[in-house]
Design a protein around this motif. Structure first.
Motif, short mmCIF file in Angstrom:
data_model
loop_
_atom_site.label_atom_id
_atom_site.label_comp_id
_atom_site.label_asym_id
_atom_site.label_seq_id
_atom_site.Cartn_x
_atom_site.Cartn_y
_atom_site.Cartn_z
N GLN A 523 0.84 -1.21 0.00
CA GLN A 523 0.00 0.00 0.00
C GLN A 523 0.87 1.25 0.00
O GLN A 523 0.53 2.26 -0.65
N SER A 524 1.97 1.22 0.72
CA SER A 524 2.89 2.35 0.71
C SER A 524 3.47 2.56 -0.68
O SER A 524 3.60 3.70 -1.16
N ARG A 527 0.92 4.23 -2.86
CA ARG A 527 0.76 5.66 -2.55
C ARG A 527 1.87 6.48 -3.16
O ARG A 527 1.69 7.66 -3.49
N ARG A 528 3.05 5.87 -3.29
CA ARG A 528 4.20 6.61 -3.86
C ARG A 528 4.24 6.57 -5.38
O ARG A 528 5.07 7.24 -5.99
N ASP A 530 3.24 7.94 -8.34
CA ASP A 530 2.60 9.19 -8.77
C ASP A 530 2.41 9.25 -10.28
O ASP A 530 2.67 10.26 -10.93
N GLU A 630 -3.59 -0.56 6.39
CA GLU A 630 -3.11 0.22 5.25
C GLU A 630 -1.71 0.76 5.52
O GLU A 630 -0.94 0.98 4.59
N ARG A 631 -1.41 0.99 6.77
CA ARG A 631 -0.07 1.45 7.17
C ARG A 631 0.40 0.60 8.33
O ARG A 631 -0.37 0.16 9.15
#
Length: 632
Positions: A523-524, A527-528, A530, A630-631
């Motif tokens: 998940q991280s 998110r990164r 882009d 998620e984190r």
């Protein structure tokens, strides 16, 4: 040292009963995974092989024999040539070469092959894997089947607690197994009803009631600031203490041990209370309703905390008279027979069992009678039920063999689809847990301690630095319960468990937190990312790396793993499959750059692949009743 800091139920247990496995469970799950993969590929490759054999030799194969390719050879699936040798009287290597060459030339899914003796090792093309991935990468229900219209439902029973005590460790394994099997059966395409039967009557319940009348002084869960099920359980323990004291007093007066046990005044009071309850005595029934109400509320809190639910509840107080009319009908049909004393039996000696009592001489029912009646009542309540799963410990194996056989003899077609989900008991080092002596591992305390253990280990490792207090609290529970559930469910239900709390919350190895951490890492990564990675890549846009292909092979297995877990009633297959996926993903993550890939198509594909692995982790853990953060 961490081990010195983490003290878990020090006065009750350190680890559960140690079990020596005669067969490595890791080997079992790898075999199951290979079977699932072989079956998935078999459906794809079989028509192509049948077409090749027909075109080359003008014969129709009755069966294509396939197996997983041995690790020392290149290939994704292997065809066994020897059956063809008998038909064609030809050299197996030559036959294999001819079939392999035909598949490469005429099939769009076979890239190359090699022949070793009588085995044709087939390499599936990258094109097939990429097309497969494009078809499933955005499918959130991948691996799940929808129930067939008009299909028969399955009723899964689990929990089945007594209302004289709170839920304990044995119940934890029971409810986790039952709930997970229910969810897996649903995922496999079955309609499922989740149910429990609450044992809310009998002498054990009356023991708690008598003790409360004697020693309670009007105490309530609110006044004692304790959950209702725990309060009632305390009085069950208090009864046993008083009972033993009375036995010793009677023995001191010259009574034998047997006489003392039968005539202890507090036991006589409990037996009298049971008779009054059965007669509908208003005062006794009121006390029974009040104390059971406390327990039901406590159970509900525990079930909510552990994350399981039910579609329908049955209560023994409503079902204990069921089955007597069925016995009367079976007696008339000759299924049962009556002895001279008036008791009713069934003779199962021809089936390798024995004679079984189904009705006492005084006309009262036994547990078997109740279970017969309850099973029939469930089908009346839910007419679409075509089978049932009973989640009950293995000490009841014989009981269920008899129950299922009786129901078959009574002529119920759904009795062919009854299954006893038998599981190993959980023992303490000192022996069995005993509720009446208070030597149980309480379910609520266990969950609290697992959350605390997750907190201690997370802080030691610095995993949650920078998180807010509320976020940490939520994560500790997700990690702690995930550790507990995974540790229990990864073991075959029939096995006893060696349970080490610290080991279960390890962030490395075959544990829940290790898999949860991998999900959070993915998940991280997402998110990164882009950039837009939503578009599908064509086969010509990407050349698969070995680690990518291995991941795709594992993802291909998922639907078959679900079906295998459903047919085998084994959450362990799901648990260990997703561990294999996570191990392979971490190898992939360490081997190839993802966000750092220099070629745009590679970067897009690897992010898409990572996302699908994350989705599969979440899906598999949902079947196990485990949350994912998620984190982390």
């Amino acid at each position: 040292m961490l081990q010195q800091k983490l003290i878990f139920f020090e006065k009750i247990f350190l680890v559960f009963l140690k079990l020596e496995y005669s067969v490595s469970y890791q080997n079992i799950i790898i075999f199951a995974g290979q079977k699932a993969y072989k079956m998935a590929l078999a459906q794809i490759i079989t028509p192509h092989i049948e077409k090749a054999v027909k075109a080359l030799f003008d014969i129709n194969l009755e069966k294509v024999e396939l197996q997983a390719t041995r690790k020392e050879f290149e290939g994704d699936i292997t065809m066994v040539i020897f059956p063809l040798v008998k038909q064609l009287k030809s050299n197996p290597v030559e036959l294999g070469k001819k079939i392999g060459e035909y598949l490469v030339e005429h099939s769009d899914i076979v890239e190359r092959f090699n022949v070793v003796s009588g085995f044709l090792n087939i390499v599936i093309s990258d094109n097939y894997y990429i097309n497969f991935f494009n078809a499933v990468k955005n499918n959130e229900e991948y691996g799940f089947e929808k129930p067939q219209e008009g299909g028969k439902a399955v009723m899964v029973e689990y929990a089945s607690p007594n209302t004289n005590k709170p839920l304990h460790l044995g119940h934890v394994r029971n409810v986790l197994l039952g709930y997970s099997v229910a969810e897996i059966l649903k995922a496999s395409g079955k309609k499922v009803y989740k149910t429990q039967i609450i044992n809310d009557r009998g002498i054990h319940i009356c023991k708690s009631m008598v003790a409360y009348e004697k020693f309670g002084n009007g105490e309530t869960p609110e006044s004692a600031n304790i959950k209702g099920d725990k309060l009632v359980g305390n009085y069950y323990v208090a009864f046993d203490k008083a009972y033993k004291e009375e036995i010793e007093a009677l023995k001191a007066e010259g009574k034998t041990e047997d006489e003392a046990k039968k005539n202890a005044p507090i036991l006589v009071e409990a037996q009298d209370m049971l008779r009054k309850w059965e007669a509908g005595d208003a005062e006794v029934v009121a006390l029974w309703e009040k104390m059971n109400g406390w327990v039901y509320k406590g159970f509900d809190e525990t079930y909510e905390n552990i994350g399981v639910d039910f579609d329908r509840n049955y209560y023994e107080s409503n079902t204990y008279l069921l089955g007597k009319d069925v016995v009367a009908d079976g007696l008339a049909k000759g299924v049962f027979y009556k002895k001279e004393d008036g008791s009713v039996w069934i003779d199962l000696t021809d089936e390798g069992l024995d004679e079984k009592l189904v009705l006492r001489a005084d006309g009262t029912a036994v547990y078997m009678t109740q279970d017969i009646g309850t099973a029939i009542q469930r089908v009346k309540d839910c007419p679409d039920v075509g089978g049932m799963v009973y989640t009950v410990g293995n000490e009841q194996d014989y009981h269920f063999k008899v129950l299922f056989l009786i129901l078959k003899k009574l002529g119920y077609d759904w009795a062919e689809n009854l299954y006893h989900l038998s599981y190993g008991m959980v023992d303490l080092p000192s022996g069995k847990m005993k509720s009446r002596e208070g030597t149980v591992v309480d379910a609520d305390d266990l969950m609290t301690e697992m959350t605390a253990t997750a907190k201690n280990i997370s802080e030691e490792l610095g995993k949650l630095d920078g998180y807010g207090d509320e976020e940490k609290k939520k994560l500790y529970k997700i990690i702690g319960l995930g550790a507990l559930k995974y540790y229990i469910l990864k073991v075959d239900p029939k096995k006893r468990i060696l349970f080490n709390p610290e080991e279960s919350v390890d962030f490395a190895g075959n544990t829940g937190p290790f898999i949860q951490y991998t999900y959070a890492r993915i998940q991280s990564l997402l998110r990164r990312a882009d950039f837009d990675y939503s578009s599908a890549l064509k086969p010509e846009d990407i050349v698969l790396q070995e680690r990518e292909k291995e991941l795709l092979k594992l993802l291909l297995q998922y639907p078959e793993v679900i079906q295998n877990a459903a047919s085998g009633h084994s959450p362990a297959l799901i648990a260990n499959y997703i561990y294999e996926v996570v191990k392979e993903y971490n190898s992939f993550y360490q081997s190839v750059p993802v966000l750092g890939a220099e070629v745009e198509n590679e970067k897009v594909f690897r992010i898409q692949l990572s996302k699908k692995v994350g989705d599969t982790i979440k899906s598999a853990f949902t079947l196990l009743g485990i949350g994912v953060p998620e984190r982390m």
